[in-house]
Design a protein around this motif. Sequence first.
Motif, PDB file in Angstrom:
ATOM      1  N   LEU A  69       0.831  -1.212   0.000  1.00 27.60           N
ATOM      2  CA  LEU A  69       0.000   0.000   0.000  1.00 27.60           C
ATOM      3  C   LEU A  69       0.861   1.255   0.000  1.00 27.60           C
ATOM      4  CD1 LEU A  69      -2.798  -0.974   2.543  1.00 27.60           C
ATOM      5  CD2 LEU A  69      -3.073  -0.592   0.088  1.00 27.60           C
ATOM      6  N   MET A  70       1.918   1.255   0.804  1.00 28.18           N
ATOM      7  CA  MET A  70       2.744   2.451   0.932  1.00 28.18           C
ATOM      8  C   MET A  70       3.592   2.736  -0.293  1.00 28.18           C
ATOM      9  SD  MET A  70       1.573   3.691   3.590  1.00 28.18           S
ATOM     10  CE  MET A  70       2.578   5.149   3.589  1.00 28.18           C
ATOM     11  N   ILE A  71       4.042   1.718  -0.997  1.00 25.72           N
ATOM     12  CA  ILE A  71       4.898   2.004  -2.158  1.00 25.72           C
ATOM     13  C   ILE A  71       4.099   2.551  -3.332  1.00 25.72           C
ATOM     14  CG2 ILE A  71       6.699   0.380  -1.521  1.00 25.72           C
ATOM     15  CD1 ILE A  71       5.566  -1.492  -3.734  1.00 25.72           C
ATOM     16  N   ARG A  72       2.788   2.470  -3.253  1.00 24.76           N
ATOM     17  CA  ARG A  72       1.950   3.057  -4.302  1.00 24.76           C
ATOM     18  C   ARG A  72       1.910   4.569  -4.185  1.00 24.76           C
ATOM     19  NH1 ARG A  72      -3.601   0.815  -3.710  1.00 24.76           N
ATOM     20  NH2 ARG A  72      -3.975   2.117  -5.519  1.00 24.76           N
ATOM     21  N   ARG A  73       2.280   5.088  -3.022  1.00 23.55           N
ATOM     22  CA  ARG A  73       2.196   6.525  -2.772  1.00 23.55           C
ATOM     23  C   ARG A  73       3.551   7.181  -3.021  1.00 23.55           C
ATOM     24  NH1 ARG A  73      -1.013   6.203   2.952  1.00 23.55           N
ATOM     25  NH2 ARG A  73      -2.879   5.252   2.097  1.00 23.55           N
ATOM     26  N   PRO A  74       3.569   8.330  -3.675  1.00 24.45           N
ATOM     27  CA  PRO A  74       4.838   9.037  -3.851  1.00 24.45           C
ATOM     28  C   PRO A  74       5.293   9.633  -2.526  1.00 24.45           C
ATOM     29  CG  PRO A  74       3.056  10.060  -5.123  1.00 24.45           C
ATOM     30  CD  PRO A  74       2.462   8.931  -4.353  1.00 24.45           C
ATOM     31  N   PRO A  75       6.542   9.904  -2.299  1.00 26.24           N
ATOM     32  CA  PRO A  75       7.640   9.604  -3.213  1.00 26.24           C
ATOM     33  C   PRO A  75       8.235   8.230  -2.919  1.00 26.24           C
ATOM     34  CG  PRO A  75       8.438  10.989  -1.454  1.00 26.24           C
ATOM     35  CD  PRO A  75       6.972  10.724  -1.175  1.00 26.24           C
TER      36      PRO A  75
END
Length: 186
Positions: free
Chosen positions: A14-20
């Motif tokens: 979930l977190m790696i989908r969000r930048p940066p």
Amino acid sequence: WRVKSRCSAVFFFLMIRRPPRSTLFPYTTLFRSGGNTAIDAARTAKRLGASEALIIYRRNRERAPAHDFEIDEAQEEGIKIHWLRTIKQIAQNKFTVEKMRLNDEGWPEPTGEYETLEVDSLILALGQKTDTAFLQKIPGMAFERDNTVIVDRQLMTGHPGIFAGGDMVPAERTVTVAVGHGKRAA
């Protein structure tokens, strides 16, 4: 956001989908499990620039739930897999890992030998348990020892009109299998 701690593989994805994304790495990341989720998460971390992606698993490769081709491809991409290991202690970024050996029945047992790994993050890619407690009082429902629901070839339970599939039944626990169960039951 930066993975500099412990989290689940689901949270990691979930977190790696969000930048940066670039702030995630280059760190050494340890993945605990031998399943496809751990393999996928380790490969993703490596592709996003992790300096090192390590997997530890308490069993050997033959008993790992991940597909053989996934393991081969991960190792080709530089993922290091430490078979027959288990985490015994965590002190900040130092992980004490115990080496295991197979007993006469082929199951891992402790050796008393330890090694220390220095990592920045721990991603837990552990299996999820299905909660079938709400089905326990329904007449005709039957369960395996692991609380999965017993079904017939059409995926109907012992109670007419109630079907079960995916993680709730004794089968391979993948999205593909669960979708196939839904299609078959429909």
